[in-house]
Write a protein that holds these residues in place. Structure first.
Motif, PDB file in Angstrom:
ATOM      1  N   MET A   1       0.840  -1.192   0.000  1.00 25.98           N
ATOM      2  CA  MET A   1       0.000   0.000   0.000  1.00 25.98           C
ATOM      3  C   MET A   1       0.879   1.247   0.000  1.00 25.98           C
ATOM      4  O   MET A   1       1.996   1.247   0.534  1.00 25.98           O
ATOM      5  CB  MET A   1      -0.912   0.024   1.226  1.00 25.98           C
ATOM      6  N   GLY A   2       0.390   2.303  -0.596  1.00 24.54           N
ATOM      7  CA  GLY A   2       1.125   3.564  -0.621  1.00 24.54           C
ATOM      8  C   GLY A   2       0.239   4.709  -0.179  1.00 24.54           C
ATOM      9  O   GLY A   2      -0.958   4.539   0.066  1.00 24.54           O
ATOM     10  N   THR A   3       0.824   5.887  -0.082  1.00 23.00           N
ATOM     11  CA  THR A   3       0.090   7.078   0.355  1.00 23.00           C
ATOM     12  C   THR A   3       0.139   8.149  -0.723  1.00 23.00           C
ATOM     13  O   THR A   3       1.214   8.457  -1.249  1.00 23.00           O
ATOM     14  CB  THR A   3       0.681   7.637   1.661  1.00 23.00           C
ATOM     15  N   HIS A   4      -1.020   8.692  -1.047  1.00 31.22           N
ATOM     16  CA  HIS A   4      -1.124   9.797  -2.000  1.00 31.22           C
ATOM     17  C   HIS A   4      -1.514  11.042  -1.211  1.00 31.22           C
ATOM     18  O   HIS A   4      -2.603  11.119  -0.654  1.00 31.22           O
ATOM     19  CB  HIS A   4      -2.166   9.480  -3.077  1.00 31.22           C
ATOM     20  N   VAL A   5      -0.618  12.008  -1.163  1.00 32.68           N
ATOM     21  CA  VAL A   5      -0.865  13.242  -0.412  1.00 32.68           C
ATOM     22  C   VAL A   5      -1.256  14.339  -1.393  1.00 32.68           C
ATOM     23  O   VAL A   5      -0.518  14.637  -2.333  1.00 32.68           O
ATOM     24  CB  VAL A   5       0.383  13.662   0.389  1.00 32.68           C
ATOM     25  N   ILE A   6      -2.413  14.934  -1.178  1.00 29.94           N
ATOM     26  CA  ILE A   6      -2.945  15.965  -2.076  1.00 29.94           C
ATOM     27  C   ILE A   6      -2.796  17.324  -1.431  1.00 29.94           C
ATOM     28  O   ILE A   6      -3.185  17.529  -0.277  1.00 29.94           O
ATOM     29  CB  ILE A   6      -4.425  15.696  -2.399  1.00 29.94           C
ATOM     30  N   LYS A   7      -2.213  18.251  -2.178  1.00 31.75           N
ATOM     31  CA  LYS A   7      -2.059  19.618  -1.688  1.00 31.75           C
ATOM     32  C   LYS A   7      -3.235  20.487  -2.142  1.00 31.75           C
ATOM     33  O   LYS A   7      -3.913  20.171  -3.122  1.00 31.75           O
ATOM     34  CB  LYS A   7      -0.762  20.226  -2.212  1.00 31.75           C
ATOM     35  N   MET A   8      -3.442  21.577  -1.414  1.00 24.08           N
ATOM     36  CA  MET A   8      -4.454  22.547  -1.834  1.00 24.08           C
ATOM     37  C   MET A   8      -4.048  23.105  -3.196  1.00 24.08           C
ATOM     38  O   MET A   8      -2.959  23.668  -3.344  1.00 24.08           O
ATOM     39  CB  MET A   8      -4.565  23.679  -0.813  1.00 24.08           C
ATOM     40  N   PRO A   9      -4.888  22.949  -4.211  1.00 24.07           N
ATOM     41  CA  PRO A   9      -4.502  23.374  -5.561  1.00 24.07           C
ATOM     42  C   PRO A   9      -4.528  24.887  -5.720  1.00 24.07           C
ATOM     43  O   PRO A   9      -5.175  25.608  -4.947  1.00 24.07           O
ATOM     44  CB  PRO A   9      -5.562  22.715  -6.443  1.00 24.07           C
ATOM     45  N   ASP A  10      -3.835  25.358  -6.724  1.00 22.16           N
ATOM     46  CA  ASP A  10      -3.843  26.774  -7.087  1.00 22.16           C
ATOM     47  C   ASP A  10      -5.101  27.028  -7.914  1.00 22.16           C
ATOM     48  O   ASP A  10      -5.221  26.562  -9.052  1.00 22.16           O
ATOM     49  CB  ASP A  10      -2.586  27.102  -7.890  1.00 22.16           C
ATOM     50  N   ILE A  11      -6.038  27.749  -7.348  1.00 22.00           N
ATOM     51  CA  ILE A  11      -7.327  27.983  -8.006  1.00 22.00           C
ATOM     52  C   ILE A  11      -7.217  29.080  -9.063  1.00 22.00           C
ATOM     53  O   ILE A  11      -8.075  29.238  -9.913  1.00 22.00           O
ATOM     54  CB  ILE A  11      -8.400  28.308  -6.953  1.00 22.00           C
ATOM     55  N   GLY A  12      -6.129  29.846  -9.026  1.00 24.06           N
ATOM     56  CA  GLY A  12      -5.901  30.848 -10.059  1.00 24.06           C
ATOM     57  C   GLY A  12      -6.181  32.257  -9.594  1.00 24.06           C
ATOM     58  O   GLY A  12      -6.577  32.516  -8.457  1.00 24.06           O
ATOM     59  N   GLU A  13      -5.940  33.207 -10.505  1.00 27.91           N
ATOM     60  CA  GLU A  13      -6.177  34.630 -10.295  1.00 27.91           C
ATOM     61  C   GLU A  13      -5.419  35.171  -9.088  1.00 27.91           C
ATOM     62  O   GLU A  13      -5.876  36.078  -8.393  1.00 27.91           O
ATOM     63  CB  GLU A  13      -7.672  34.923 -10.143  1.00 27.91           C
ATOM     64  N   GLY A  14      -4.241  34.613  -8.819  1.00 28.85           N
ATOM     65  CA  GLY A  14      -3.403  35.147  -7.757  1.00 28.85           C
ATOM     66  C   GLY A  14      -3.860  34.840  -6.352  1.00 28.85           C
ATOM     67  O   GLY A  14      -3.371  35.434  -5.392  1.00 28.85           O
ATOM     68  N   ILE A  15      -4.808  33.895  -6.190  1.00 34.58           N
ATOM     69  CA  ILE A  15      -5.309  33.561  -4.858  1.00 34.58           C
ATOM     70  C   ILE A  15      -4.257  32.761  -4.111  1.00 34.58           C
ATOM     71  O   ILE A  15      -3.788  31.730  -4.578  1.00 34.58           O
ATOM     72  CB  ILE A  15      -6.619  32.755  -4.959  1.00 34.58           C
ATOM     73  N   ALA A  16      -3.855  33.256  -2.914  1.00 34.86           N
ATOM     74  CA  ALA A  16      -2.812  32.601  -2.130  1.00 34.86           C
ATOM     75  C   ALA A  16      -3.382  31.697  -1.051  1.00 34.86           C
ATOM     76  O   ALA A  16      -2.705  30.792  -0.572  1.00 34.86           O
ATOM     77  CB  ALA A  16      -1.897  33.651  -1.499  1.00 34.86           C
ATOM     78  N   GLU A  17      -4.614  31.931  -0.645  1.00 34.80           N
ATOM     79  CA  GLU A  17      -5.222  31.109   0.391  1.00 34.80           C
ATOM     80  C   GLU A  17      -6.728  31.056   0.193  1.00 34.80           C
ATOM     81  O   GLU A  17      -7.325  31.958  -0.402  1.00 34.80           O
ATOM     82  CB  GLU A  17      -4.893  31.646   1.793  1.00 34.80           C
ATOM     83  N   VAL A  18      -7.326  29.983   0.676  1.00 36.93           N
ATOM     84  CA  VAL A  18      -8.765  29.794   0.568  1.00 36.93           C
ATOM     85  C   VAL A  18      -9.275  29.253   1.896  1.00 36.93           C
ATOM     86  O   VAL A  18      -8.501  28.747   2.716  1.00 36.93           O
ATOM     87  CB  VAL A  18      -9.138  28.813  -0.567  1.00 36.93           C
ATOM     88  N   GLU A  19     -10.581  29.360   2.091  1.00 35.25           N
ATOM     89  CA  GLU A  19     -11.183  28.834   3.310  1.00 35.25           C
ATOM     90  C   GLU A  19     -11.751  27.437   3.058  1.00 35.25           C
ATOM     91  O   GLU A  19     -12.470  27.223   2.083  1.00 35.25           O
ATOM     92  CB  GLU A  19     -12.305  29.752   3.781  1.00 35.25           C
ATOM     93  N   LEU A  20     -11.388  26.497   3.916  1.00 35.82           N
ATOM     94  CA  LEU A  20     -11.967  25.157   3.846  1.00 35.82           C
ATOM     95  C   LEU A  20     -13.384  25.238   4.391  1.00 35.82           C
ATOM     96  O   LEU A  20     -13.596  25.507   5.569  1.00 35.82           O
ATOM     97  CB  LEU A  20     -11.125  24.174   4.661  1.00 35.82           C
ATOM     98  N   SER A  21     -14.364  25.024   3.514  1.00 37.50           N
ATOM     99  CA  SER A  21     -15.756  25.220   3.893  1.00 37.50           C
ATOM    100  C   SER A  21     -16.408  23.954   4.428  1.00 37.50           C
ATOM    101  O   SER A  21     -17.093  23.977   5.452  1.00 37.50           O
ATOM    102  CB  SER A  21     -16.554  25.732   2.690  1.00 37.50           C
TER     103      SER A  21
END
Length: 426
Positions: A1-21
């Motif tokens: 078994m392995g681990t796939h780690v997903i990062k917060m993607p770049d949504i575009g338009e210069g957005i540096a952070e987003v709120e986890l809803s």
């Protein structure tokens, strides 16, 4: 078994952070490729984050309401084989509030080995009732939660048939039909005391709305102006056009006529079609009329934008208003479709009341509010006749707009609506 780690993607338009809803999965859930894992909130839109792999959730990178930087760890998924051990971004996010259709998820599951079972977080049972832990919060939209509260139903007892076990309005109906509400929610009895409480975090779209409304009332010098309008003639014209062209061009509501009236009136009152940068102390008047149409959705008030209303016919405006409203209500409106308005039109339709005091959609300086249409006896040329009457309740930024100009602007709209032929005279 392995681990796939997903990062917060770049949504575009210069957005540096987003709120986890909202999370749509929890630790231990089995997920499939393209299944929605979480909703995140940008400045304007709710965005779905899908899974790029099949596997089992082993760690969540944040809590709802938490602001996360682009590139931070969003979720870790255990996968078969060696897996993708290096961290990766999620696939291109989808600007939609809704999770993928249940049939799509279930079909994907059926095509995989038994280990990749259905991704639903809620247990599956034959009846409409399911047992959850007392502290487990089932997936449901705000509208469904309110509906359940009104009915006195405990959501944790209702089996969700939507994607990822989401509780739908239909599930509440099925619960009631089985008679479970009488046994588990005695508060539905007439005159019964109720002592239940529910704490709701102000996150996601609701937080953005709260921030924008607070900002608008603190920064702008609001004043409202209410004017009564006789809409008998324009309602007769609308009925005639719908009868003649409704089947081929689509039905017209009053809104496209009001958009047209705004366009024509703004020719003489360009100061209303403006944005005010109060930090730079600059007013920008715009030739293009981009009309924001306030729209209620399950996640709160959204304002999709009818761009270049000055270049649209009645039916073109009507089609665009309908398209944007549906996109907003379904959570599918893009960031571009929810930004860039120059003046806003807000209406509660038949629930519009007789007077309202709409809050400005900053940095705009004017918002026109539509109240409901009622039939009233009016005196016309010395005779008492029944007319269809409607109020416009509008607000302005007194830092930019003088009271007399506001009154004259609304009076101009009134004249155009009461004499609808003038809407089309160049």
């Amino acid at each position: 078994m392995g681990t796939h780690v997903i990062k917060m993607p770049d949504i575009g338009e210069g957005i540096a952070e987003v709120e986890l809803s909202q999370w749509h999965v929890k630790v231990g859930d089995l997920v499939v490729e393209d299944q929605v894992l979480a909703d995140v909130m940008t400045d304007k839109a709710m965005v779905d984050i899908p899974s790029p792999v099949h596997g089992k959730v082993i760690a969540l990178g944040g809590q709802p309401g938490e602001v996360m930087a682009v590139g931070s760890v969003l979720i870790s998924i255990e996968v078969e084989g060696a897996g993708n051990l290096k961290e990766s971004a999620a696939p291109a996010p989808v600007a939609t509030k809704e999770a993928p259709a249940a049939s799509k998820v279930e079909a994907a599951v059926e095509s995989k080995p038994a280990a990749a079972a259905a991704p639903r977080s809620a247990p599956v049972c034959q009846g409409p009732m399911v047992a959850r832990e007392a502290d487990e919060r089932p997936l449901a939209s705000p509208a469904v939660r309110k509906h359940a509260l009104d009915l006195g139903i405990q959501l944790r007892l209702v089996r969700g048939t939507g994607p990822a076990g989401r509780v739908l309005h239909e599930d509440l109906d099925a619960y009631l039909a089985q008679g479970q509400s009488n046994a588990s929610a005695p508060a539905t009895a007439a005159y019964a005391q109720r002592h239940d409480e529910e704490q709701i975090q102000v996150i996601g779209m609701r937080r953005k709305i709260a921030q924008r409304m607070q900002d608008a009332t603190q920064r702008a010098a609001h004043f409202s102006y209410v004017e009564e309008i006789d809409v008998t003639a324009i309602e007769e014209l609308r009925a005639h056009l719908n009868e003649k062209h409704g089947a081929s061009r689509g039905k017209l509501t009053l809104l496209p006529f009001l958009v047209r009236a705004l366009v024509v009136a703004l020719r003489d009152f360009p100061q209303m079609n403006a944005r005010y940068d109060d930090e730079a102390q600059v007013i920008t008047r715009l030739g293009a009329v981009h009309v924001g149409v306030a729209t209620q959705s399950d996640v709160g008030l959204m304002v999709p934008v009818v761009r270049h209303a000055e270049a649209r016919s009645l039916w073109d405006s009507a089609a665009e208003i309908s398209r944007l409203a549906n996109a907003a209500r379904n959570g599918k409106a893009s960031r571009d479709e929810l930004s860039g308005s120059t003046i806003t039109l807000t209406s509660l339709g038949a629930l519009g009341g007789i007077v309202s005091t709409p809050v400005l959609n900053l940095p705009e300086v004017a918002i026109v509010g539509v109240n409901k249409i009622v039939e009233r006896p009016m005196v016309v040329k010395g005779q008492v006749v029944i007319r269809k009457m409607m109020n416009l309740s509008s607000s302005f930024d007194h830092r930019v707009v003088d009271g007399m100009d506001a009154a004259l602007f609304i009076q101009a709209i009134r004249g155009l609506i009461e004499q609808p032929a003038t809407l089309f005279v160049e």
